[in-house]
Design a protein around this motif. Sequence first.
Motif, mmCIF file in Angstrom:
data_model
loop_
_atom_site.group_PDB
_atom_site.id
_atom_site.type_symbol
_atom_site.label_atom_id
_atom_site.label_comp_id
_atom_site.label_asym_id
_atom_site.label_seq_id
_atom_site.Cartn_x
_atom_site.Cartn_y
_atom_site.Cartn_z
ATOM 1 N N CYS A 1 28.637 -31.912 85.369
ATOM 2 C CA CYS A 1 28.350 -32.796 84.062
ATOM 3 C C CYS A 1 29.514 -32.802 83.475
ATOM 4 O O CYS A 1 29.799 -33.572 82.657
ATOM 5 N N ASP A 8 27.211 -38.370 84.090
ATOM 6 C CA ASP A 8 26.259 -38.956 84.712
ATOM 7 C C ASP A 8 25.851 -38.213 86.027
ATOM 8 O O ASP A 8 24.960 -38.473 86.628
ATOM 9 N N GLY A 9 26.397 -36.758 86.217
ATOM 10 C CA GLY A 9 26.226 -36.227 87.480
ATOM 11 C C GLY A 9 27.013 -36.520 88.527
ATOM 12 O O GLY A 9 27.692 -37.491 88.401
ATOM 13 N N ASP A 10 27.204 -35.543 89.692
ATOM 14 C CA ASP A 10 27.711 -35.843 90.664
ATOM 15 C C ASP A 10 27.070 -36.782 91.529
ATOM 16 O O ASP A 10 25.909 -36.336 92.224
ATOM 17 N N GLN A 67 21.190 -36.721 90.378
ATOM 18 C CA GLN A 67 21.463 -36.208 89.116
ATOM 19 C C GLN A 67 21.529 -37.193 88.056
ATOM 20 O O GLN A 67 21.109 -37.080 86.810
ATOM 21 N N LYS A 68 21.959 -38.563 88.263
ATOM 22 C CA LYS A 68 22.011 -39.774 87.480
ATOM 23 C C LYS A 68 20.492 -39.865 86.794
ATOM 24 O O LYS A 68 20.141 -40.083 85.876
ATOM 25 N N PHE A 73 19.422 -36.648 84.733
ATOM 26 C CA PHE A 73 20.061 -36.737 83.479
ATOM 27 C C PHE A 73 19.431 -37.590 82.547
ATOM 28 O O PHE A 73 19.283 -37.730 81.283
ATOM 29 N N GLU A 110 22.165 -28.290 81.925
ATOM 30 C CA GLU A 110 22.364 -29.703 82.054
ATOM 31 C C GLU A 110 21.234 -30.319 81.060
ATOM 32 O O GLU A 110 21.493 -31.465 80.623
#
Length: 482
Positions: free
Chosen positions: A157, A162-164, A270-271, A274, A299
């Motif tokens: 992040c 928005d994450g990987d 991840q999106k 988050f 996170e």
Amino acid sequence: MSRRATLLMEAEPYSSASGFINALLAEELSQSGHDCQGLYLQRPVSGDTFIPLATADRIRCLRGGLPAELAVYCDRGLGISLPSQASARRTVVLFHGLAGSPATWIGNPIIDRYWVLSSYMQELLTCVLTLPDWRRRRCLTPEAFQVVDRLEPVLPCVDEPDGDPRLRGGELPPHLLRSLEGGEDVVGHALQPGKPDWTAVCSILLLLNRMSKEHGLGQRFRLTVVARNFALVSHALASGPPEAQAARMGLEALGLRLEDVFIPIEHLNQKALFRLFRSARFGLAYNALPEPFGFYVLESVFNGCPIYTNGSGNHRHVLPPGHGIHVREDVGMALGNPNAYGEVAARIFADMQAPESNAVACQKGREYILRTFTRSAFSRSVRASLEQLRFPLPAPLPFEELEVRLAPVVRLLDAEGHVISDFENTKLSPEELGLLGEVRGLRAGQVLARPSLGRELATLQGLCSRGVLALQVPTPKAPPSR
């Protein structure tokens, strides 16, 4: 000139948080001039579990050529092939945790350096490797004080808010979206597979719902959990073990079903994760298993959602106090008393009514994360450790100069001798508690000089072997001010 490096890792690149670190490590080694070959998963094909032909073929390939310059294992990757000088001139092991093949690395002279991802793990791994033998006046691996290096991990992040996108997972399911957007529920999260202490989680959640009912709020407190964890809790309530009795009675008293307080979901990308963190009001990390680093809690805080935890593992160290992680634990909680969690529930309930202080704390946590867990810091720490491989180790500090301290696994020690620990909870005898108080802070040489050592030796060794006491290199004392 390129140098060969072999990576033997359990987690494939970007398959998980560990896989993310493994992928960045391979990139870092490539950028520092290594030609990298990666081997992943202990069991490369399903049949290998019972007939290890694929493992044998890997070992054949590793031994079939000239040794690599460097072999980097993860803790579970040690199951792929034993370290040997026939396969690499230098060997490093990266510990995502301590669960993999401990007999292959404890006291293994082939391993040149040990890598960890947190100060907690650095202290813990050193504690394991330097377990003292008081009768022989030596440590298991005296040089461990010099060869356990902390790498500064990267959080996705920091570069990708928005994450990987390479970290795989599903989207937010419709039933969770309805709960988040409806405004009728206070939604939290506890999404670490296999880690939660369900006595703690259920107790806190039921207490929150009772408080909401008593205050006439008309809101349910609900918790998103991993679907397979939900299935285990559901089975426990249905099958009737004694430890599930309190949760079962609590649900009945409130007129609720398990589905009313838990929201089961599958693994998220991840999106989506988050997005959940940004909408959730609180996170629980009351875990039965110690956390080696803490991607998940960081996170959550990064996205504005505070964490409440017993501080297991690195959770009590990963951020400074007042940065979005609330550590609350006492003896009653650790020993499984469901009624002990009233203080935690009351704190969460009060924070939900006045969220401003948590918003400030999470913002401080976010700023700390942005300046700490960066790719450049990771790169510097990897290269600094690799540089150390070029030099011979100086002689270790003599055993007598080491200092006795509480082991890093100890979370709480009270006046009655209750030890709450990441290793095992225990109650010290009066003799053990008295000896601990007398030797803590002394040098090993001072302990060995005690006139009563003969009758204390077994007790002293037991305190170390059970993870209550450990040895450390003395911290330099500041010179006295004039």
